[in-house]
Design an enzyme around this catalytic site. Structure first.
Site, PDB file in Angstrom:
ATOM      1  CD  GLN A 458     -14.836  11.225 -63.531  1.00  0.00           C
ATOM      2  OE1 GLN A 458     -14.442  10.064 -63.302  1.00  0.00           O
ATOM      3  NE2 GLN A 458     -15.590  11.653 -64.538  1.00  0.00           N
ATOM      4  CD  GLU A 576     -14.807   8.130 -67.184  1.00  0.00           C
ATOM      5  OE1 GLU A 576     -15.760   8.867 -67.429  1.00  0.00           O
ATOM      6  OE2 GLU A 576     -14.619   7.457 -66.367  1.00  0.00           O
ATOM      7  CG  ASN A 698     -24.437  -1.492 -70.448  1.00  0.00           C
ATOM      8  OD1 ASN A 698     -23.569  -1.240 -70.279  1.00  0.00           O
ATOM      9  ND2 ASN A 698     -24.605  -3.089 -70.748  1.00  0.00           N
TER      10      ASN A 698
HETATM   11  C1  LIG Z   1     -17.037   1.289 -59.259  1.00  0.00           C
HETATM   12  C2  LIG Z   1     -17.778   2.727 -59.754  1.00  0.00           C
HETATM   13  C3  LIG Z   1     -16.797   3.783 -59.720  1.00  0.00           C
HETATM   14  C4  LIG Z   1     -17.385   5.117 -59.697  1.00  0.00           C
HETATM   15  N1  LIG Z   1     -16.441   6.152 -59.683  1.00  0.00           N
HETATM   16  C5  LIG Z   1     -17.012   7.339 -60.022  1.00  0.00           C
HETATM   17  C6  LIG Z   1     -16.315   8.270 -59.656  1.00  0.00           C
HETATM   18  O1  LIG Z   1     -14.902   8.310 -59.593  1.00  0.00           O
HETATM   19  N2  LIG Z   1     -16.581   9.624 -59.818  1.00  0.00           N
HETATM   20  C7  LIG Z   1     -17.851   9.803 -60.006  1.00  0.00           C
HETATM   21  O2  LIG Z   1     -18.499  11.135 -60.240  1.00  0.00           O
HETATM   22  N3  LIG Z   1     -19.072   9.068 -60.240  1.00  0.00           N
HETATM   23  C8  LIG Z   1     -18.308   7.507 -60.105  1.00  0.00           C
HETATM   24  N4  LIG Z   1     -19.217   6.420 -60.127  1.00  0.00           N
HETATM   25  C9  LIG Z   1     -20.723   6.850 -60.406  1.00  0.00           C
HETATM   26  C10 LIG Z   1     -21.209   6.416 -61.838  1.00  0.00           C
HETATM   27  O3  LIG Z   1     -20.846   7.517 -62.841  1.00  0.00           O
HETATM   28  C11 LIG Z   1     -22.843   6.341 -61.674  1.00  0.00           C
HETATM   29  O4  LIG Z   1     -22.965   4.983 -60.918  1.00  0.00           O
HETATM   30  C12 LIG Z   1     -23.395   6.065 -62.877  1.00  0.00           C
HETATM   31  O5  LIG Z   1     -23.465   7.392 -63.620  1.00  0.00           O
HETATM   32  C13 LIG Z   1     -24.868   5.759 -62.607  1.00  0.00           C
HETATM   33  O6  LIG Z   1     -25.308   6.679 -61.747  1.00  0.00           O
HETATM   34  P1  LIG Z   1     -26.324   5.981 -60.525  1.00  0.00           P
HETATM   35  O7  LIG Z   1     -25.382   5.014 -59.927  1.00  0.00           O
HETATM   36  O8  LIG Z   1     -26.900   7.268 -59.885  1.00  0.00           O
HETATM   37  O9  LIG Z   1     -27.354   5.146 -61.054  1.00  0.00           O
HETATM   38  P2  LIG Z   1     -28.923   6.017 -61.494  1.00  0.00           P
HETATM   39  O10 LIG Z   1     -28.676   6.997 -62.732  1.00  0.00           O
HETATM   40  O11 LIG Z   1     -29.644   6.275 -60.662  1.00  0.00           O
HETATM   41  O12 LIG Z   1     -29.570   4.728 -62.523  1.00  0.00           O
HETATM   42  C14 LIG Z   1     -30.260   3.666 -61.912  1.00  0.00           C
HETATM   43  C15 LIG Z   1     -30.717   2.821 -63.024  1.00  0.00           C
HETATM   44  O13 LIG Z   1     -31.751   3.782 -63.876  1.00  0.00           O
HETATM   45  C16 LIG Z   1     -31.099   3.771 -65.339  1.00  0.00           C
HETATM   46  N5  LIG Z   1     -31.559   4.802 -65.880  1.00  0.00           N
HETATM   47  C17 LIG Z   1     -31.111   6.065 -65.275  1.00  0.00           C
HETATM   48  N6  LIG Z   1     -31.550   7.020 -66.055  1.00  0.00           N
HETATM   49  C18 LIG Z   1     -31.966   6.404 -67.263  1.00  0.00           C
HETATM   50  C19 LIG Z   1     -32.644   6.736 -68.367  1.00  0.00           C
HETATM   51  N7  LIG Z   1     -32.592   8.165 -68.966  1.00  0.00           N
HETATM   52  N8  LIG Z   1     -33.083   5.983 -69.396  1.00  0.00           N
HETATM   53  C20 LIG Z   1     -32.947   4.465 -68.957  1.00  0.00           C
HETATM   54  N9  LIG Z   1     -32.418   4.208 -67.985  1.00  0.00           N
HETATM   55  C21 LIG Z   1     -31.894   5.069 -66.729  1.00  0.00           C
HETATM   56  C22 LIG Z   1     -29.887   3.099 -64.956  1.00  0.00           C
HETATM   57  O14 LIG Z   1     -29.093   2.677 -66.281  1.00  0.00           O
HETATM   58  C23 LIG Z   1     -29.712   2.441 -63.889  1.00  0.00           C
HETATM   59  O15 LIG Z   1     -30.078   1.144 -64.311  1.00  0.00           O
HETATM   60  C24 LIG Z   1     -18.728   5.236 -60.019  1.00  0.00           C
HETATM   61  C25 LIG Z   1     -19.777   4.135 -60.167  1.00  0.00           C
HETATM   62  C26 LIG Z   1     -19.192   2.768 -59.591  1.00  0.00           C
HETATM   63  C27 LIG Z   1     -20.145   1.762 -59.861  1.00  0.00           C
END
Ligand SMILES: Cc1cc2nc3c(=O)[nH]c(=O)nc-3n(C[C@H](O)[C@H](O)[C@H](O)COP(=O)(O)OP(=O)(O)OC[C@H]3O[C@@H](n4cnc5c(N)ncnc54)[C@H](O)[C@@H]3O)c2cc1C
Length: 720
Positions: A458, A576, A698
């Protein structure tokens, strides 16, 4: 539960009555120093004829069952109704019927008796005793009766003014019979229902208040700190609802069960949660919540008092642990026994020989175990027709119902089925193509997914597009009949094991956010694609960075129109968050069993705090499952929308907590790595930290709950 028209009328008339009582200042009349006024109860019991709702028809009642009674009690709980309805029409009725009484039931049905129950057998602080004509006392498993005229009750002021109490001398009570344990447990279920009403009303009052109150130039409902707290409150209410639904389900399915586990789950959850929600409601109201004139304190005090009435939450959980987590749940969907036998037989025949080494391997945090062998296993599943179980028959599936899928997942987990290499293809790509792909795409891609020969990943997230997914920067431009893709994806699970990636990219120059995106199916085995593993905190690598430098894919691999990429991407995410989480939940049960085993092996099982946490986890398992099954079996039911919206936040948090508990259960051995590799529970501990991140963190889930379910103001946009 589908109610008949008559039953709905009953519930509605009670709702109206309760509302009128509240609006008419019913709560204002209450103080801790005086008995609760009797006229409102008499009006409900006699004028509306509600006292006999749960009394058998032969005694002049309406003969409603536990489920319907629970609904009525909840409605009264929402008004914080003061009067012995729960004690009389609910608890006394269940207890008397359980011992086969025919003396008092007709009086109850006629509204001529008001009952109070002493479940402690001491005669102390008997709730609703202030207005009772009769008392029932439970002592050493037997039920006794004494009339108020014979015991000279002494009024006892109590903190919860909605339920007056007395002390009574119990030595003149007459034994009515031995109580089957189920009777008292049914009472607990009814008290849980009342508390759900209490908690729901406190939440509703709070959300409405925060939408009205302006501070710092905006409604406080627009502050994320308020929204997230409100979302958590809603999750607590819905958690209690699913706990109650579980208990009612056990009661309906297992007439012979004593309902000990179901009732303990329902009441411990409802009591803890109602207390928390009503307390939080006070906090979110500010000073007004602390005043006598504002009704919240009645709800808060009632929730507190209920925690001690029919067993404290901790005692109820201790009782669950004392059974060694014996399951009261009837086999799911008994009518599917032949199908269950088919799955079980197939797993026994096939997960053997060379495949036996794969048992319980390859799950979350263990994806790097046996990658090649698990692909061969996926092919075996494909040959058996299991990879396409839920697909329509027209697309080579078995068109399995939700119930059949649940049975499959249960049996798969019970047999120790390995983590599925093909799950992104089978549960995300295939449903997306079946719903939104072209016939050509369906013909080309579905067979390989089904056969376990083609693997998918994905490609959504980017370094600056995580929660804010619509901020994708990866570009796609059409060159003849091919798309050329440039950019970078990150956190791409299993990219290194995949043949294809579904990629969301910006196709229209100058667009922002959700506009101008395209959803492309991109082959990974080509010069323009570089996959670099990212090492996770487990020390292993499940996800990757994926770089696209002039990577190409044919235009016929575009799903949906150019510019419709966001819509398609969201549709995939819908899958999903749907059925595919169920399979995972079935595995949670195996993990729970492992944690219990670890506690036993490491000498922590007798620690009351560990047992309490285990019992909470056990309750969570049942709640999660009930929540998922009821929302998925009835997706069109708007009343279940909240339950559906909480699912991701709930299971992710539950799993994270199980991971933490796993380590504590291992005691002194928690940190120790033996045999050169992490144990399953150590991996669980670490990997479960990812559950609260992927698929919408979350925090994002709380935004979604607050905005969609509670209609609180929206965040500045972008997030999932
Ligand atoms: C094990 C694992 C597998 C994954 N596999 C895939 C995959 O196969 N394909 C794929 O596309 N993605 C994948 N992901 C990515 C996943 O979807 C993202 O990690 C997730 O969407 C969060 O984005 P980020 O890590 O960039 O965190 P960020 O969005 O940068 O968030 C950082 C912090 O800010 C908080 N935050 C962000 N925006 C807000 C808001 N509006 N209000 C309050 N708090 C906020 C978040 O909750 C978090 O605590 C995977 C992630 C993990 C950990």
């Amino acid at each position: 539960m589908a109610l008949t028209e008559d039953q709905l009328l009953i519930v509605e008339s009670v709702r109206q009555f309760a509302q009128d009582w509240r609006d008419g200042g019913g709560l204002d009349d209450l103080t801790s120093d005086d008995p609760v006024p009797v006229p409102p109860y008499d009006a409900l019991a006699q004028d509306l004829g509600m006292a006999g709702l749960g009394v058998a028809e032969e005694y002049g009642g309406a003969g409603l069952g536990l489920e319907e009674l629970a609904l009525v009690v909840e409605v009264l709980g929402a008004a914080c109704f003061a009067g012995p309805f729960l004690s009389t029409a609910g608890l006394a009725t269940r207890l008397l019927q359980a011992v086969g009484d025919d003396t008092y039931l007709p009086r109850i049905a006629a509204g001529a008796a008001r009952f109070a129950i002493d479940p402690t057998g001491t005669g102390r602080t008997v709730l609703d005793g202030d207005v009772a004509t009769d008392f029932l006392i439970v002592q050493d498993g037997a039920l006794y009766h004494v009339s108020a005229d014979d015991v000279a009750p002494t009024f006892v002021p109590v903190v919860d003014a909605t339920r007056g109490a007395v002390d009574i001398a119990i030595d003149r009570a007459t034994k009515l019979g031995v109580l089957p344990p189920r009777a008292l447990n049914e009472c607990r279920v009814l008290l849980a229902a009342e508390l759900i009403g209490v908690a729901q009303a406190a939440l509703d009052m709070t959300v409405a208040y925060t939408k009205d109150l302006v501070q710092f130039g905006r409604t406080i409902a627009s502050f994320q700190a308020i929204k997230h707290r409100a979302a958590d409150m809603m999750v607590l209410v819905e958690e209690a609802r699913s706990a109650l639904a579980y208990a009612l389900q056990v009661a309906a399915d297992n007439p012979d069960s004593d309902l000990g586990e179901g009732a303990a789950i329902a009441l411990s959850t409802a009591a803890d949660n109602a207390f928390k929600v009503t307390g939080d409601a006070i906090q979110l109201h500010g000073g007004i919540g602390f005043t006598w004139d504002y009704p919240l304190h009645f709800y808060f005090k009632r929730a507190r008092a209920a925690k001690g009435w029919l067993g404290t939450p901790a005692a109820l959980r201790a009782a669950i642990a004392a059974t060694d987590f014996a399951d009261e749940q009837a086999e799911f969907a008994p009518e599917l026994a032949p199908f269950r036998a088919e799955v079980r037989g197939w797993m026994a025949d096939n997960l053997s020989g060379a495949f036996a080494a794969l048992k319980h391997r390859g799950g979350p945090g263990d994806e790097d175990a046996f990658p090649d062998e698990r692909k061969v296993w996926e092919q075996q599943l494909g040959n058996g027709g299991w990879t396409s179980l839920s697909w329509p028959t027209a697309h080579g599936g078995r068109d399995a119902s939700i119930e059949e899928q649940v049975v499959f997942f249960e049996e798969y987990a019970a047999a120790g089925g390995p983590g599925r290499s093909g799950h992104i293809g089978t549960t995300l790509v295939a449903p997306t193509l079946i719903a939104l792909g072209t016939p050509d795409q369906q013909d080309r891609f579905l067979p390989g997914i089904k056969a376990g020969t083609d693997y998918w990943c994905q490609g959504y997230s980017e370094p600056n597009a995580g929660s804010d997914l619509s901020n994708v920067r990866t570009k796609a431009r059409l060159d003849g009949d091919e798309w050329v893709i440039d950019g970078q994806k990150i956190w791409t699970s299993n990219a290194h094991e995949s043949d294809w990636c579904f990629v969301v990219a910006r196709a229209v120059e100058g667009t922002q956010g959700r506009d101008g995106l395209v959803y492309l199916l991109v082959p990974l085995d080509q010069p323009g694609v570089t996959i670099k593993p990212i090492i996770q905190m487990t020390g292993t690598s499940e996800f990757n960075e994926v770089f696209f430098d002039g990577a190409r894919t044919a235009d016929r691999n575009r799903v949906g129109d150019v510019g419709a990429g966001w819509k398609i991407a969201m549709a995939t995410l819908g899958f999903e968050r749907g059925v595919s989480t169920l399979g995972q939940q079935m595995l949670f049960r195996n993990e729970f069993d492992l944690v219990v085993r670890a506690a036993k092996d490491n000498g922590t099982y007798d620690d009351p705090l560990i047992r309490d946490r285990l019992a909470k986890m056990w309750a969570g398992l049942k709640i999660m499952r009930t929540n998922t099954i009821r929302t998925m079996s009835d997706p069109a039911n708007a009343a279940l929308e909240r339950a559906a919206l909480m699912a991701k936040l709930y299971w992710a948090s539950w799993h994270r907590d199980l991971g933490a508990l796993a380590m504590d259960a291992m005691g002194g051995n928690a940190d120790r790595i033996t045999g050169g590799e992490l144990s399953r529970l150590q991996r669980l501990f670490m990997f479960s930290r990812a559950d609260t991140l992927y698929g919408g963190t979350n925090q994002i889930q709380r935004n979604i709950i607050a905005e969609r379910a509670l209609q609180m103001p929206k965040e500045p946009r972008g997030d999932l």
